[in-house]
Each structure stands twice: as C-alpha cells, then as structure tokens.
Design a protein around this motif. Structure first.
Motif, PDB file in Angstrom:
ATOM      1  N   ALA A  84      43.426  41.410  34.783  1.00  0.00           N
ATOM      2  CA  ALA A  84      42.640  41.338  33.634  1.00  0.00           C
ATOM      3  C   ALA A  84      42.147  41.625  34.755  1.00  0.00           C
ATOM      4  O   ALA A  84      40.573  42.092  34.204  1.00  0.00           O
ATOM      5  N   LEU A  85      41.250  41.753  36.002  1.00  0.00           N
ATOM      6  CA  LEU A  85      39.847  42.662  36.912  1.00  0.00           C
ATOM      7  C   LEU A  85      39.998  43.715  36.305  1.00  0.00           C
ATOM      8  O   LEU A  85      38.992  44.724  36.714  1.00  0.00           O
ATOM      9  N   GLY A 101      37.145  46.431  35.409  1.00  0.00           N
ATOM     10  CA  GLY A 101      37.020  48.197  35.785  1.00  0.00           C
ATOM     11  C   GLY A 101      36.885  48.923  34.415  1.00  0.00           C
ATOM     12  O   GLY A 101      36.327  49.427  34.244  1.00  0.00           O
ATOM     13  N   SER A 102      37.820  48.224  34.377  1.00  0.00           N
ATOM     14  CA  SER A 102      38.174  49.596  33.084  1.00  0.00           C
ATOM     15  C   SER A 102      36.851  49.842  31.864  1.00  0.00           C
ATOM     16  O   SER A 102      37.015  50.797  31.178  1.00  0.00           O
ATOM     17  N   LEU A 103      36.515  47.948  31.697  1.00  0.00           N
ATOM     18  CA  LEU A 103      35.122  48.325  30.747  1.00  0.00           C
ATOM     19  C   LEU A 103      33.863  48.585  31.450  1.00  0.00           C
ATOM     20  O   LEU A 103      32.887  49.498  30.589  1.00  0.00           O
ATOM     21  N   LYS A 136      39.047  39.708  25.069  1.00  0.00           N
ATOM     22  CA  LYS A 136      39.535  40.557  23.966  1.00  0.00           C
ATOM     23  C   LYS A 136      40.086  41.959  23.965  1.00  0.00           C
ATOM     24  O   LYS A 136      40.687  42.027  23.081  1.00  0.00           O
ATOM     25  N   THR A 137      39.867  41.975  24.852  1.00  0.00           N
ATOM     26  CA  THR A 137      40.329  43.885  24.765  1.00  0.00           C
ATOM     27  C   THR A 137      41.618  44.232  25.513  1.00  0.00           C
ATOM     28  O   THR A 137      42.834  44.704  24.339  1.00  0.00           O
ATOM     29  N   ILE A 138      42.461  43.187  25.565  1.00  0.00           N
ATOM     30  CA  ILE A 138      44.259  43.037  26.003  1.00  0.00           C
ATOM     31  C   ILE A 138      44.327  42.598  24.172  1.00  0.00           C
ATOM     32  O   ILE A 138      45.634  42.652  23.926  1.00  0.00           O
ATOM     33  N   LEU A 139      43.813  41.469  23.667  1.00  0.00           N
ATOM     34  CA  LEU A 139      44.071  41.247  22.310  1.00  0.00           C
ATOM     35  C   LEU A 139      44.022  41.561  21.648  1.00  0.00           C
ATOM     36  O   LEU A 139      44.878  41.893  20.445  1.00  0.00           O
ATOM     37  N   GLU A 140      43.231  43.341  21.349  1.00  0.00           N
ATOM     38  CA  GLU A 140      43.272  44.302  20.626  1.00  0.00           C
ATOM     39  C   GLU A 140      44.837  45.364  20.973  1.00  0.00           C
ATOM     40  O   GLU A 140      44.769  46.047  20.376  1.00  0.00           O
ATOM     41  N   ALA A 141      45.845  45.148  21.974  1.00  0.00           N
ATOM     42  CA  ALA A 141      46.510  45.150  22.896  1.00  0.00           C
ATOM     43  C   ALA A 141      46.859  45.557  21.472  1.00  0.00           C
ATOM     44  O   ALA A 141      47.496  44.351  21.036  1.00  0.00           O
TER      45      ALA A 141
END
Length: 262
Positions: free
Chosen positions: A199-200, A204-206, A227-232
């Motif tokens: 998650a961290l 960092g990527s954001l 929410k970025t993980i959810l969109e993957a």
C-alpha cells in the motif's frame, strides 16, 4: 549540560513506568486503527457503501462517531504521545548507526502526528488525510525545485514500503519483541507488514504521478492508494488481500502491545 548528561536524562525518562505503559497502550490503539482501516477498505472493495476514507482520518472519524470510540480516541492521544516520546528518547540514547537514529526520529514524528490527529477528532474536530497529502504536495511544488522535492518524497515513501515488505518477509519484526509470539502471530505479522508495504509503495507512486503531471491532487495518500488498487485488474481481490493484511497487522499490534521491547 553536555551530550552525556542529555543522554542520561533521556534514558531515565525512558525508563519511567508510566511512559512505558503509555507506549504499550499506543501499540494497542494502533491495532484498533489498522483494524478500522482494513474494515473500511473491505467495504470499498465489495461496494458496501462505506462513506469513510480507507486511511487514518477515515478510521479516526469512525471512532469519533460514538461515545466508546471517543473514549478510545482519548486513550489514543495519550498512548501515541507516549510512543512518540519513547521513540524520540531512543533516537537520543541509542548507540546504533545514524540511520537507526533517523528511523526512531521519523517514527516519533508519526506518532506525535497521530496523537494530535486523535486529539482533534476526540474534541469534535476533523481533518482529511487526503487533503493534507494534497496540500503538502502543493506546498512542495510551490518551492524552487518543487517537482524534484515531490519525487524525493515519493522515493522515500516507496523506500518505507520496501522496508515493510523486507521486515515482514524476513521476520525482522521479531527483534521488536521480548519473546516469540507463536507461529500464528508470526504469519499475521508477515502478512500485515507485506500488505502495508504494498500500500505504501502505491502511495509513493501517486506522489510520482502528482510530480509528473504537476497536479498535487493526484497525491491522495493511503485512501487514494486503496482506490488505485481497486482499479487494477482483479482489483477487488487485490484490495481485499491488502485490507485483510491491515486487519492482520492490527491483530499483531495487540500482541506487540504486550510483548514489545520497550
């Protein structure tokens, strides 16, 4: 007062029973925080209609919504303040390398911020971790070489994520405890550290995205990472795994409250 006198005073302060008890309470409340973040993330993953953010502010806001939760918040104020003081004292008295001093100092700052945030919510205020992250990024970008500063923050965040994954995979967390917690807790801790690390790294990527697009709003913190993980691809299942990892870390934190090396 010379350096040795400062270290001696810090060492004596760090050995106070009340401070050590507060530090243990801090670990326990940290467990509650991670359980709530994991629960909110699970709701987001499965479309259960959670209105909270899957981050620190969402978890603290959830606690502030009822009397028992506000009591826990006030306990958290004291516990996280104790943890912060203990980490700060360790940064002063440790004989380890400079990087270890920096690690203790950084953790002290994190716990002081948590204590202050809990205080704000406990007295009826509120704040948004997402907005704080965006505002911080905007502030950095307004400085000379601001984009480079944001990239440095991103790299630091990725480094913290990698550190968590390494600590979990190699079972380095066992050195934080005075006794072996048992195989079940070790598995929970490994899962939790690795999930937090992932998650961290996304957080960092954001920050990198915010720097490249010159848009501070892209730096949305932990909630944005979830929410970025959810969109993957297969994001629902990936977010579920990460959410359960936060729950696992929360359970481990309760064990750490009892067996931490303080």
């Amino acid at each position: 007062m010379d350096g040795n006198s400062v270290k001696q005073a810090a060492r004596e302060a760090g050995n106070q029973d009340a401070l050590l008890m507060a530090a243990r309470v801090g670990y326990a409340v940290n467990g509650v925080l991670h359980l709530l973040i994991g629960w909110i993330a699970l709701q987001i993953a499965w479309g259960a209609g959670s209105s909270g953010s899957a981050d620190q502010s969402g978890a603290l806001g959830s606690l502030a919504s009822n009397t028992m939760g506000r009591i826990i918040l006030w306990i958290g104020v004291v516990g996280w303040l104790g943890l912060g003081l203990w980490q700060a004292i360790e940064a002063v008295i440790t004989r380890e390398e400079a990087k270890d001093r920096a690690k203790y100092a950084a953790k002290a700052v994190v716990y002081f911020v948590l204590s202050w945030s809990a205080f704000e919510f406990a007295r009826g205020g509120s704040s948004s971790s997402k907005e704080q992250s965006s505002d911080f990024t905007a502030s950095l970008m307004s400085q000379p070489f601001g984009t480079g500063l944001v990239v440095l923050v991103a790299l630091a965040m990725v480094g913290v994520g990698v550190y968590h994954i390494h600590k979990g995979w190699k079972r380095k967390f066992l050195s934080d405890l005075v006794e072996h917690p048992g195989p079940t807790v070790v598995k929970l801790a490994r899962f939790g550290y690795i999930a937090k690390g992932v998650a961290l790294i996304v957080v960092g990527s954001l920050f990198v995205t915010a720097a490249l697009e010159n848009d501070p709003k892209e730096a949305t913190g932990l909630d944005g990472a979830m929410k970025t993980i959810l969109e993957a691809p297969a994001g629902q299942w990936l977010l579920t795994i990460v959410a359960l990892g936060f729950v696992a870390f929360g359970i481990y934190s309760f064990v750490r409250a009892k067996t931490a090396r303080v």
